[in-house]
Design a protein around this motif. Sequence first.
Motif, PDB file in Angstrom:
ATOM      1  N   PHE A 122      -2.053  -7.539  -3.494  1.00  0.00           N
ATOM      2  CA  PHE A 122      -2.147  -6.214  -2.869  1.00  0.00           C
ATOM      3  C   PHE A 122      -2.801  -6.294  -1.492  1.00  0.00           C
ATOM      4  O   PHE A 122      -2.485  -5.506  -0.593  1.00  0.00           O
ATOM      5  CB  PHE A 122      -2.877  -5.238  -3.803  1.00  0.00           C
ATOM      6  N   ALA A 126      -1.356  -4.903   1.925  1.00  0.00           N
ATOM      7  CA  ALA A 126      -2.170  -3.972   2.719  1.00  0.00           C
ATOM      8  C   ALA A 126      -2.250  -4.454   4.170  1.00  0.00           C
ATOM      9  O   ALA A 126      -2.203  -3.653   5.106  1.00  0.00           O
ATOM     10  CB  ALA A 126      -3.573  -3.841   2.114  1.00  0.00           C
ATOM     11  N   MET A 129       0.737  -3.523   6.159  1.00  0.00           N
ATOM     12  CA  MET A 129       0.915  -2.095   6.477  1.00  0.00           C
ATOM     13  C   MET A 129       0.666  -1.791   7.947  1.00  0.00           C
ATOM     14  O   MET A 129       1.096  -0.765   8.454  1.00  0.00           O
ATOM     15  CB  MET A 129       0.015  -1.244   5.583  1.00  0.00           C
ATOM     16  N   ALA A 137       3.930   0.228   2.227  1.00  0.00           N
ATOM     17  CA  ALA A 137       3.392   1.165   1.228  1.00  0.00           C
ATOM     18  C   ALA A 137       4.314   1.228   0.016  1.00  0.00           C
ATOM     19  O   ALA A 137       3.858   1.211  -1.131  1.00  0.00           O
ATOM     20  CB  ALA A 137       3.220   2.546   1.857  1.00  0.00           C
ATOM     21  N   SER A 140       3.968  -1.866  -2.037  1.00  0.00           N
ATOM     22  CA  SER A 140       2.738  -1.838  -2.834  1.00  0.00           C
ATOM     23  C   SER A 140       2.945  -0.986  -4.091  1.00  0.00           C
ATOM     24  O   SER A 140       2.489  -1.351  -5.185  1.00  0.00           O
ATOM     25  CB  SER A 140       1.615  -1.270  -1.958  1.00  0.00           C
ATOM     26  N   LEU A 141       3.655   0.118  -3.925  1.00  0.00           N
ATOM     27  CA  LEU A 141       3.913   1.001  -5.059  1.00  0.00           C
ATOM     28  C   LEU A 141       4.801   0.305  -6.099  1.00  0.00           C
ATOM     29  O   LEU A 141       4.528   0.352  -7.307  1.00  0.00           O
ATOM     30  CB  LEU A 141       4.587   2.281  -4.557  1.00  0.00           C
TER      31      LEU A 141
END
Lengths: 294, 294
Positions: A122, A126, A129, A137, A140-141
Motif C-alpha cells: 500500500f 500511495a 498517487m 487510488a 489501492s482500492l
Amino acid sequence: MPLSHRIEAAITRAINHGQGAGAVYKTPPRLASALEYAVFPGGARIRPTILMAVASACGDDAPGLADDAAAALELIHCGSLVHDDLPCFDNADQRRGKPTVFRAYNQPLAVLTGDSLIVLAFHTLALAMRDHPTRAAQLSLILARTTGMPGGICAGQGWESEDQIDLSAYHRAKTGALFVAATQMGAVAAGQDAEPWEELGARIGEAFQVADDLRDVLYDADALGKPAGQDQMHNRPNAVSELGVQGAIRRLKDILGGAISSIPSCPGEAQLAKMVNAYAERLTPVAPARSMKA
Amino acid sequence: MPLSHRIEAAITRAINHGQGAGAVYKTPPRLASALEYAVFPGGARIRPTILMAVASACGDDAPGLADDAAAALELIHCGSLVHDDLPCFDNADQRRGKPTVFRAYNQPLAVLTGDSLIVLAFHTLALAMRDHPTRAAQLSLILARTTGMPGGICAGQGWESEDQIDLSAYHRAKTGALFVAATQMGAVAAGQDAEPWEELGARIGEAFQVADDLRDVLYDADALGKPAGQDQMHNRPNAVSELGVQGAIRRLKDILGGAISSIPSCPGEAQLAKMVNAYAERLTPVAPARSMKA
C-alpha cells in the motif's frame, strides 16, 4: 525491456525502500533482510506477469504505474505466503526450494515480514498517487478489496477456520481474488475500467486453483519446492478428490477456454489470448507424477 | 457529536464493512466476529482522539474524512495489538480485561485478524479517496510510513529480534510512529500540511512510552487489564530501570511541556494545549502501585 525484467526491477525498488534505502534513521537489519528473503528469488511471478500483460494489452500508457502496481501485487502475494507457512497454518519448512521465513529467521520476524510486505504494497501505491492520483487510488482500492476482509485472500484463508466451508466463497477469495486483482489492476494502471476485466481474473484464478490441486496430488516435494499432499493432510477441499485426475484436467481446460473468450476488446487482445494459452500449457501437470515413483 | 462518539461510529462503519455488510458474497463468520472482538470494546482510543483533536484545532472542514482517518489509525493500532499478543511475541492471555484474540479464537484467526485490520485501514482510506483524492492519498502515505518498514511500528517491533537494539530508533518506531500519524493525519484531514505536526506527535509518543514503562513497573495486571512486568520478563528497555521512578516521572513532565510548546499555530491551539495537559494528568501514574500491595 521484457516484462519479467520490469517486474523484478519494480519489486527491487519497493524492497529497497522497505529496507530503508535513503532513510535517515536506522532500520532493524534482520527484518530488513527477511523482507528481501521472502521476495527473492521469486516464484513464477504469475500475478504481476498477468497484470503487466493486461496493462500492455490496454496500451500501457503509464508504464511506471504498471510497474508499481505489479510490485504491490507481488508483495501482497509474498506476504501471504510468509504467513501461510507459519506453524499455526501450514507449518511448512520449505518454500521455493529454500527454508521458509520462520525457519530461516524466527516466528516473530515471519509475522512482521508478512505485515511489512502488506504495508509496503500500500505504501508503494500511495507513493504512486503523486503522479497518478486517480488511477493509483483505484489500484489501492482494488488491492485492499482483494487482500483483506470481506472478500480477499484473508477471508479465503479465514474459511479454513470454519466447520462449514462455503467452497465457492473459499476458492474465489483464497485463490481467485489476487488474479482478479491482477487483471483489474493491469487495466486500471493503463487507464481502463476495472469491471470488464473481473471475469478473466476470476477464471484464471479458478484454473490456477484446479492446477494447484492437481500438482498437490500428483507431484512430490522436490518437484513442488514445498511439501506435497498438503490438502489431504489438512483435510482441505481439492478438485482431484471431487473429479478425479482426468476430470480435473478436463475442467482446467474448460475454464481456460472460458477465460480466453472473456477477454474484453482491447488493442492487445490476440497477444493476451496467446499468453493465457501458454499458461494453460504450463499449468497442466505433466510427469514426474508421485504415483510413477518407485 | 462528541469526538468519542464520532470515533466509535467511524470504527463501527469500518468493521461493518470488513464483516461484509452489503457484500453479495458470504464471509467466514469466525474471522468476521474476531475483527469486531479485536476492536470493541476499545481501550482509551488515544491515537484517534489526538487525531480528531488536531483536526478540530485545524478547523475540521472535512469531518467525514477525519472520521475515516481516525478509524484507519485505530484499526492499525488494534491489528498490531492482536499480533503483539501472539505466543511468538508477548504470549499474552489478557488484553483490555478479556482474553486476547488468539486465546478467544485461535492463532490462525489471530494472524488473519491482524492482517485484515491492517488491510481494512488502507481500504477505509482508499474508499475516502473518492471524495477527497489528494488528502486521502496523503493520509494513506502517512499511515503506511508509520505502520510498516523502514520506520513504522513493524520496524519498531522488529528491533526486538536484534541482538543490538538502537534504543532511539526502537522507541521512535514502536511507540512514536502512530502518535506522529495521529497528529499528522489530523492536520492533513483538515487540509493542513503534515510536516509542522511531526514534533507534537513524536513528543506525545515519547511521553506515552515513559508512562507505559512506569505503569508496567508500578501496576499489577488487574489495574492494567493485561500482564504486568512484561518489560523485565522480556528483558526490554524501560525508562524506569534507567532513571528510577521519580526520574521517569520528571522526564514525562518535561516531555509533555515540550509537546505543548511545539503545537503549531492554528485556530484551536489553546484548546489543543489543554487536551495535552489533560493527557499529562492522565498519563502520570498514581496508586494503586504494586509495591503498595500486601
